[in-house]
Motif scaffolding. Structure first.
Motif, PDB file in Angstrom:
ATOM      1  N   ASP A 163      -8.542  72.133 -24.792  1.00 18.71           N
ATOM      2  CA  ASP A 163      -8.885  72.920 -25.731  1.00 18.71           C
ATOM      3  C   ASP A 163     -10.391  72.556 -26.189  1.00 18.71           C
ATOM      4  O   ASP A 163     -10.682  71.424 -26.674  1.00 18.71           O
ATOM      5  CB  ASP A 163      -8.218  72.677 -26.977  1.00 18.71           C
ATOM      6  N   ALA A 164     -11.238  73.770 -26.274  1.00 16.87           N
ATOM      7  CA  ALA A 164     -12.653  73.503 -26.469  1.00 16.87           C
ATOM      8  C   ALA A 164     -12.742  73.033 -28.021  1.00 16.87           C
ATOM      9  O   ALA A 164     -13.899  72.591 -28.291  1.00 16.87           O
ATOM     10  CB  ALA A 164     -13.362  74.699 -26.462  1.00 16.87           C
ATOM     11  N   ALA A 165     -11.955  73.357 -28.898  1.00 12.06           N
ATOM     12  CA  ALA A 165     -12.013  72.896 -30.152  1.00 12.06           C
ATOM     13  C   ALA A 165     -11.360  71.704 -30.581  1.00 12.06           C
ATOM     14  O   ALA A 165     -11.439  71.084 -31.787  1.00 12.06           O
ATOM     15  CB  ALA A 165     -11.107  74.073 -31.061  1.00 12.06           C
ATOM     16  N   SER A 166     -10.746  70.758 -29.553  1.00 13.68           N
ATOM     17  CA  SER A 166     -10.123  69.407 -29.893  1.00 13.68           C
ATOM     18  C   SER A 166     -11.499  68.299 -29.790  1.00 13.68           C
ATOM     19  O   SER A 166     -12.571  68.857 -29.435  1.00 13.68           O
ATOM     20  CB  SER A 166      -9.327  69.186 -28.588  1.00 13.68           C
ATOM     21  N   ASP A 167     -11.196  67.260 -30.281  1.00 12.16           N
ATOM     22  CA  ASP A 167     -12.176  66.434 -30.199  1.00 12.16           C
ATOM     23  C   ASP A 167     -12.882  65.886 -29.003  1.00 12.16           C
ATOM     24  O   ASP A 167     -12.109  65.719 -28.078  1.00 12.16           O
ATOM     25  CB  ASP A 167     -11.471  65.032 -30.864  1.00 12.16           C
ATOM     26  N   VAL A 168     -13.849  65.854 -29.136  1.00 10.84           N
ATOM     27  CA  VAL A 168     -14.625  65.266 -27.882  1.00 10.84           C
ATOM     28  C   VAL A 168     -14.563  63.690 -27.961  1.00 10.84           C
ATOM     29  O   VAL A 168     -15.201  63.044 -29.013  1.00 10.84           O
ATOM     30  CB  VAL A 168     -15.947  65.722 -27.926  1.00 10.84           C
TER      31      VAL A 168
END
Length: 603
Positions: free
Chosen positions: A565-570
Motif C-alpha cells: 500500500d503506497a500509504a503504508s510506512d516506508v
C-alpha cells in the motif's frame, strides 16, 4: 588720696563731660544747618528739573542724617532717584570688572541685570525715566556693552574660521555663546544672522569630515553638534538633512555587506534623539533588517541550513537571534541527523554515514567514520539527551559500507556493522555493540557474504576458518562471542538463494536509515553486488512478464513499504542495480525479504 585731690578729679571729669556735650550740641546744630541747606538746594534743583545735581545734593545731605527736613513728596522722589543712581553705578562697576576679567558669562549677567532694570521703568514717573537715561548715558553703559559684545562676536567668528582651517572641531563653545548673545547686537535679526553663520560653518565642517573621517566619527560628531543646538533651543534643520542624506548613501551602499551594514546601522540608531520621527535612514534600516531575516527564512525552507546559520549569527550583532538559531539547529538535525556528529566534532569529515530518526530508541541517530580509522555514533534519545560513542577501527581498515541494526544480536542489542575490504574474501564483517558507555567489538570475520536468519543467528558465505567453502555457514552470536554451529541441512533446489534474511553486502542500510559513501551525501553503497532484501541473482535474466518473477533487477531507487500500500510506512530503500528475490506478487506489488522481515516494493 586726700579730700582735695578727690574733689579736683571730680571737677575735671565734669568739665570734660560738659565740653563734650557742648561740642556734640555744636555739631548737631552745624549738621542740622548743613543738612537743611543741602536739602533746600536739592529741592530747588529738583524743581528746576536738574535731577543729577539735585540727587547729588540730596545724597550729600543724607550723609549728615541729623534731622528730617523738607517737602515729603520731593524727599520721596529724591530717594527713588538716588536708588536709581546706585543701581546704575553698580552695573557700571560690574561691566568694568567683566571687561578686565574677559568674562563673557559675567558680561551676559550684567546685560541681563541692566535690561531687567531698564524694563522696570515702564511703570516709573517721567522724572525717574529721564534720570535713568541721563545716568546710563553719562556712564556709557549701553555704549560699552555694544563694544564688548561686538568684540566677542568677532572673537567667536574667528574661532569658527580657525576650526575649519585646522579641521579640528573639539571646541565649539562659540555656538552656545553666540546663541546667548542678546538680540540687540544683531542688526539683521539674530535668528537670520545666526542661521546663515551656523549653516555655512556646519556645511563646510560636514564636507570636511565626510571626506576624511569614518562613518562612525561623522555620525557621532554631527549628533554632538545637533545636541548642542537642541540644548540651546536653536533649530538646525540643514544639519539633520545632511546627516540623513549621508546615512542613506552609506547604508544603501553597504547593504550587500551585512556585517558593515549592521555595525553602521547600530551606530546610527544610537542617535535617535537628534533625528526626526520620520527618519528615512531608520526606515531603511528596518526594511533591510526585515529583508535579512526573510532571506534567512528562505535559506531554511530551501534546507540551506549553513547559510541560514551564518546569516542569523551575523544578525545576532543587531539583535538576539538565539531563539532563531535554536529552532534552526533542531530543524537541521531533523533534516540531517549527521549534524549530531558534525556539531560535536566540527573539525572532522565523516564518510560512510548512516543516519535516521525515530528508531533504536532515539529521536535521531547518526554513525560514520572519520580520520580513516575511527568509528563514531551519536543518538538524540527520547528525553532529548544527546549521547556519543566512538571506537578505533583496526589499522588499515578500508570501510566499504556501514550499517546499523537491532536484529543482528539477541535482545534487540544495537550493533554497528562495518563491512570493509578483506585480503582473503570479498569483505571483512565487524560488529560493534552499542553499550551504554562504549562501542564494544563483538565479532569480526572474513567472508564472501553475510545474512541474518534471526537475531543471534548469522549466516556467512565461505567464511575464513570454520565453515570455509560453505555457501551458508551458520554462526551463533551470543554475549559478544561468535561461534560456528555446524553445517545446515540441505534445502530444496528451487529455493535458490532467496532467504528472507538480512543481506549486508548490498547497498541498502537498516530500515529507515540513510546510507552514505561520502561526507553526508545521501545514497547507498557504490557496491551494487547485492542488497538487504536478499542474495543477488543473475541480473542478465529478464523477469517473466506473465508470472510472478523469481528475481527482479531494480532500475531506480525504490522505497520499501511495510505492506502492499503506497500509504503504508516506508521501511527503507533498494538501489538501482540491486537484484532481488521475489517471494510474492500482489496487485503489482512484490514481497521481498528485507532486513530479516518482509517488505513490499512496486517498481
Amino acid at each position: 588720696m586726700s579730700f582735695y585731690q578727690k574733689t579736683t578729679l571730680v571737677r575735671n571729669i565734669l568739665l570734660i563731660a560738659f565740653a563734650l556735650a557742648f561740642l556734640a550740641v555744636g555739631w548737631k546744630l552745624f549738621a542740622s544747618a548743613r543738612e537743611v541747606s543741602l536739602i533746600q538746594e536739592a529741592e530747588a534743583l529738583y524743581k528746576q528739573n536738574k535731577l543729577e545735581q539735585a540727587v547729588e545734593r540730596f545724597s550729600s545731605a543724607q550723609a549728615y542724617d541729623a534731622i528730617t527736613y523738607g517737602d515729603p513728596g520731593v524727599r520721596e522722589a529724591l530717594v527713588a532717584l538716588d536708588q536709581i543712581h546706585n543701581q546704575l553705578a553698580d552695573i557700571d562697576a560690574r561691566l568694568s570688572q567683566a571687561h578686565e576679567a574677559k568674562d563673557y558669562k559675567a558680561l551676559l549677567e550684567t546685560h541681563r541685570s541692566y535690561s531687567d532694570l531698564k524694563a522696570s521703568f515702564g511703570q516709573k514717573t517721567p522724572a525717574q525715566k529721564a534720570y535713568f537715561q541721563q545716568i546710563s548715558t553719562r556712564l556709557s553703559i549701553e555704549k560699552d556693552m555694544q563694544s564688548e559684545f561686538s568684540r566677542y562676536r568677532a572673537q567667536f567668528e574667528a574661532q569658527m574660521a580657525a576650526n575649519l582651517k585646522k579641521g579640528s572641531y573639539q571646541d565649539e563653545s562659540f555656538i552656545p555663546d553666540l546663541i546667548a548673545m542678546p538680540d540687540d547686537y544683531f542688526e539683521g535679526g539674530k535668528q537670520k544672522e545666526l542661521t546663515a553663520l551656523f549653516k555655512n560653518y556646519d556645511r563646510k565642517k560636514f564636507r570636511d569630515q565626510k571626506e576624511n573621517q569614518s562613518f562612525a566619527t561623522v555620525v557621532a560628531n554631527t549628533a554632538k553638534s545637533l545636541r548642542l543646538y537642541q540644548e540651546n533651543h536653536f533649530d538646525a534643520p540643514w544639519l539633520v538633512d545632511a546627516l540623513e542624506q549621508y546615512g542613506l548613501q552609506t547604508l544603501s551602499r553597504e547593504s550587500a555587506n551585512i556585517e558593515a551594514f549592521i555595525n553602521d546601522a547600530k551606530l546610527y540608531e544610537q542617535i535617535k534623539d537628534v533625528l526626526p520621527n520620520a527618519s528615512d535612514v531608520l526606515a531603511l534600516i528596518d526594511r533591510k533588517i526585515d529583508g535579512f531575516f526573510t532571506k534567512a527564512e528562505q535559506y531554511v525552507k530551501g534546507n540551506a541550513f549553513d547559510k541560514a546559520i551564518e546569516l542569523y549569527q551575523a544578525l545576532g550583532a543587531y539583535k538576539s537571534t538565539a531563539s532563531y538559531l535554536t529552532q534552526l539547529q533542531e530543524r537541521w538535525l531533523d533534516h540531517d541527523p549527521l549534524q549530531l556528529l558534525q556539531k560535536q566534532y566540527p573539525d572532522k569529515t565523516f564518510s560512510d554515514v548512516v543516519s535516521g530518526k525515530d528508531r533504536f530508541g532515539a529521536q535521531l541517530y547518526a554513525a560514520g567514520v572519520a580520520d580513516g580509522n575511527q568509528l563514531y555514533y551519536a543518538a538524540k534519545l527520547a528525553d532529548g539527551d544527546v549521547r556519543f560513542w566512538d571506537a578505533a577501527l583496526d589499522d588499515g581498515t578500508r570501510v566499504k559500507k556501514l550499517s546499523l541494526s537491532d536484529s543482528i544480536a539477541e535482545g534487540n542489542q544495537l550493533v554497528l556493522l562495518v563491512e570493509s575490504a578483506s585480503p582473503n574474501r570479498k569483505s571483512t564483517y565487524t560488529g560493534y555493540a552499542v553499550n551504554p558507555s562504549s562501542l564494544k567489538k563483538s565479532f569480526q570475520l572474513e567472508a564472501d557474504g553475510l545474512s541474518v536468519k534471526e537475531p543471534g543467528l548469522l549466516v556467512f558465505e565461505n567464511p575464513v576458518g570454520e565453515g570455509e567453502g560453505q555457501t551458508e555457514a551458520p554462526y551463533q552470536l551470543r554475549d559478544d562471542s561468535l561461534s560456528y554451529i555446524g553445517k545446515p541441512a540441505e534445502e530444496p533446489a528451487d529455493s535458490g538463494n532467496g532467504e528472507s534474511g538480512q543481506g549486508t553486502d548490498g547497498s541498502g542500510g537498516e530500515n529507515g536509515d540513510t546510507g552514505t559513501n561520502g561526507a553526508g551525501e545521501s545514497g547507498g553503497s557504490t557496491d551494487n553486488s547485492g542488497s538487504n532484501a536478499g542474495t543477488p541473482a543473475d541480473a542478465s535474466k529478464p523477469a517473466d512478464s506473465t508470472a510472478t518473477p523469481k528475481q527482479l533487477t531494480i532500475q531506480q531507487i525504490t522505497d520499501v513499504h511495510a505492506s502492499p500500500d503506497a500509504a503504508s510506512d516506508v521501511i527503507g530503500q533498494v538501489t538501482a542495480g540491486d537484484t532481488l528475490q521475489i517471494e510474492e506478487e500482489k496487485n503489482g506489488w512484490y514481497r521481498i525479504g528485507y532486513n530479516g522481515a518482509a517488505g513490499w516494493i512496486k517498481p
